[in-house]
Design an enzyme around this catalytic site. Structure first.
Site, PDB file in Angstrom:
ATOM      1  N   ARG A  14      44.466  68.229  68.765  1.00 48.25           N
ATOM      2  CA  ARG A  14      43.810  67.231  69.604  1.00 48.25           C
ATOM      3  C   ARG A  14      44.824  66.505  70.481  1.00 48.25           C
ATOM      4  O   ARG A  14      45.931  66.995  70.689  1.00 48.25           O
ATOM      5  CB  ARG A  14      43.029  66.270  68.702  1.00 48.25           C
ATOM      6  N   HIS A  39      41.952  64.060  57.112  1.00 52.75           N
ATOM      7  CA  HIS A  39      41.297  64.025  58.420  1.00 52.75           C
ATOM      8  C   HIS A  39      40.307  65.166  58.479  1.00 52.75           C
ATOM      9  O   HIS A  39      40.593  66.272  57.997  1.00 52.75           O
ATOM     10  CB  HIS A  39      42.313  64.155  59.554  1.00 52.75           C
ATOM     11  N   ILE A  40      39.161  64.910  59.054  1.00 51.82           N
ATOM     12  CA  ILE A  40      38.110  65.912  59.175  1.00 51.82           C
ATOM     13  C   ILE A  40      38.528  66.972  60.189  1.00 51.82           C
ATOM     14  O   ILE A  40      38.391  68.172  59.947  1.00 51.82           O
ATOM     15  CB  ILE A  40      36.788  65.234  59.568  1.00 51.82           C
ATOM     16  N   SER A  41      39.045  66.539  61.319  1.00 48.83           N
ATOM     17  CA  SER A  41      39.480  67.478  62.361  1.00 48.83           C
ATOM     18  C   SER A  41      40.961  67.806  62.168  1.00 48.83           C
ATOM     19  O   SER A  41      41.682  67.110  61.457  1.00 48.83           O
ATOM     20  CB  SER A  41      39.266  66.869  63.749  1.00 48.83           C
ATOM     21  N   ASN A  45      40.974  58.361  54.690  1.00 48.09           N
ATOM     22  CA  ASN A  45      40.858  58.760  56.082  1.00 48.09           C
ATOM     23  C   ASN A  45      40.914  57.460  56.869  1.00 48.09           C
ATOM     24  O   ASN A  45      39.911  56.752  56.975  1.00 48.09           O
ATOM     25  CB  ASN A  45      39.557  59.523  56.345  1.00 48.09           C
ATOM     26  N   TYR A  60      33.342  66.304  64.574  1.00 47.03           N
ATOM     27  CA  TYR A  60      33.204  65.758  63.223  1.00 47.03           C
ATOM     28  C   TYR A  60      32.014  66.307  62.436  1.00 47.03           C
ATOM     29  O   TYR A  60      31.822  65.933  61.285  1.00 47.03           O
ATOM     30  CB  TYR A  60      33.102  64.229  63.292  1.00 47.03           C
ATOM     31  N   PRO A 101      37.887  53.103  60.542  1.00 44.42           N
ATOM     32  CA  PRO A 101      37.016  52.795  61.672  1.00 44.42           C
ATOM     33  C   PRO A 101      36.303  54.009  62.249  1.00 44.42           C
ATOM     34  O   PRO A 101      36.864  55.103  62.340  1.00 44.42           O
ATOM     35  CB  PRO A 101      37.972  52.187  62.704  1.00 44.42           C
ATOM     36  N   ASN A 102      35.056  53.778  62.577  1.00 39.56           N
ATOM     37  CA  ASN A 102      34.151  54.717  63.240  1.00 39.56           C
ATOM     38  C   ASN A 102      33.657  55.844  62.339  1.00 39.56           C
ATOM     39  O   ASN A 102      32.804  56.623  62.743  1.00 39.56           O
ATOM     40  CB  ASN A 102      34.771  55.288  64.518  1.00 39.56           C
ATOM     41  N   GLU A 108      46.223  61.388  52.368  1.00 38.01           N
ATOM     42  CA  GLU A 108      45.688  61.188  53.716  1.00 38.01           C
ATOM     43  C   GLU A 108      44.831  62.392  54.080  1.00 38.01           C
ATOM     44  O   GLU A 108      45.261  63.542  53.904  1.00 38.01           O
ATOM     45  CB  GLU A 108      46.852  61.055  54.703  1.00 38.01           C
ATOM     46  N   ARG A 125      28.559  60.686  65.828  1.00 38.41           N
ATOM     47  CA  ARG A 125      29.714  60.564  66.726  1.00 38.41           C
ATOM     48  C   ARG A 125      30.366  61.930  66.926  1.00 38.41           C
ATOM     49  O   ARG A 125      30.802  62.554  65.974  1.00 38.41           O
ATOM     50  CB  ARG A 125      30.724  59.602  66.101  1.00 38.41           C
ATOM     51  N   HIS A 156      47.310  56.215  63.284  1.00 35.86           N
ATOM     52  CA  HIS A 156      48.316  56.345  64.337  1.00 35.86           C
ATOM     53  C   HIS A 156      48.946  55.023  64.738  1.00 35.86           C
ATOM     54  O   HIS A 156      49.857  55.007  65.571  1.00 35.86           O
ATOM     55  CB  HIS A 156      47.675  57.009  65.559  1.00 35.86           C
ATOM     56  N   ARG A 200      47.395  61.635  68.606  1.00 36.93           N
ATOM     57  CA  ARG A 200      46.903  61.859  67.245  1.00 36.93           C
ATOM     58  C   ARG A 200      47.877  62.679  66.384  1.00 36.93           C
ATOM     59  O   ARG A 200      47.677  62.828  65.197  1.00 36.93           O
ATOM     60  CB  ARG A 200      45.544  62.563  67.276  1.00 36.93           C
ATOM     61  N   ALA A 219      41.512  55.999  63.322  1.00 34.64           N
ATOM     62  CA  ALA A 219      42.496  55.683  64.361  1.00 34.64           C
ATOM     63  C   ALA A 219      43.645  54.826  63.852  1.00 34.64           C
ATOM     64  O   ALA A 219      44.739  54.847  64.427  1.00 34.64           O
ATOM     65  CB  ALA A 219      41.806  54.984  65.533  1.00 34.64           C
TER      66      ALA A 219
END
Length: 154
Positions: A117, A110-112, A84, A34, A21-22, A108, A29, A90, A121, A87
């Site tokens: 954070r 993640h960009i960040s 990825n 990101y 999502p997103n 798995e 965004r 989590h 997260r 959300a």
């Protein structure tokens, strides 16, 4: 441990990148987190970097659609999935169960750096079912995951 399929001389390794999502909003965004590039702009560069690997891409904002796509690939001729989950990372026991059932490995990404954070997260529901986790390297996290799958196949 999940196994890589045996490839003949003429078969390409097949990797599926799945974004949750997103992530269709990359480039628009929160560019401070990101980046300013969309995934669809990044994907051709990734594919050209690995011409001997078939890299497919799927994105959905719907948890069930992600599971359907991963099951289709993970019980087909896919050699690995780069996920990825956004959300859903989590929150989703359903994704964890799906990953555990697949015949191919899942990494798995993640960009960040999720550990720099918000506290929520820091906990992943899917890491325990994945071959490994890569986070914090921007879109390059996907390349690192592909490299890990290539190395695992050798």
């Amino acid at each position: 441990m999940r196994q890589f399929r045996e490839l003949t001389v003429f078969q390409k390794m097949k990797i599926l990148i799945v974004n949750g999502p997103n992530l269709n909003m990359l480039g628009r965004r929160e560019p401070g987190i990101y980046g300013q590039e969309s995934f669809l702009d990044f994907l051709p560069r990734l594919q050209s970097r690995y011409p001997d690997i078939e890299i497919d891409y799927y994105q959905s904002n719907v948890e069930g659609a992600l599971i359907d796509k991963m099951q289709e690939a993970g019980f087909g001729d896919c050699d690995g999935i780069v996920l990825n989950a956004g959300a859903y990372t989590h929150t989703s026991v359903a994704l964890q169960d799906c990953i555990r059932s697949l015949k191919c490995p899942v990494i798995e990404v993640h960009i960040s750096n999720v550990h720099k954070r918000e506290e929520f997260r820091h906990k992943s529901m899917i890491s325990c079912a994945c071959l490994g986790v890569i986070c914090g390297f921007g879109l390059d996290s996907y390349r690192l995951a592909i490299e890990a799958l290539i190395q695992g196949e050798k």
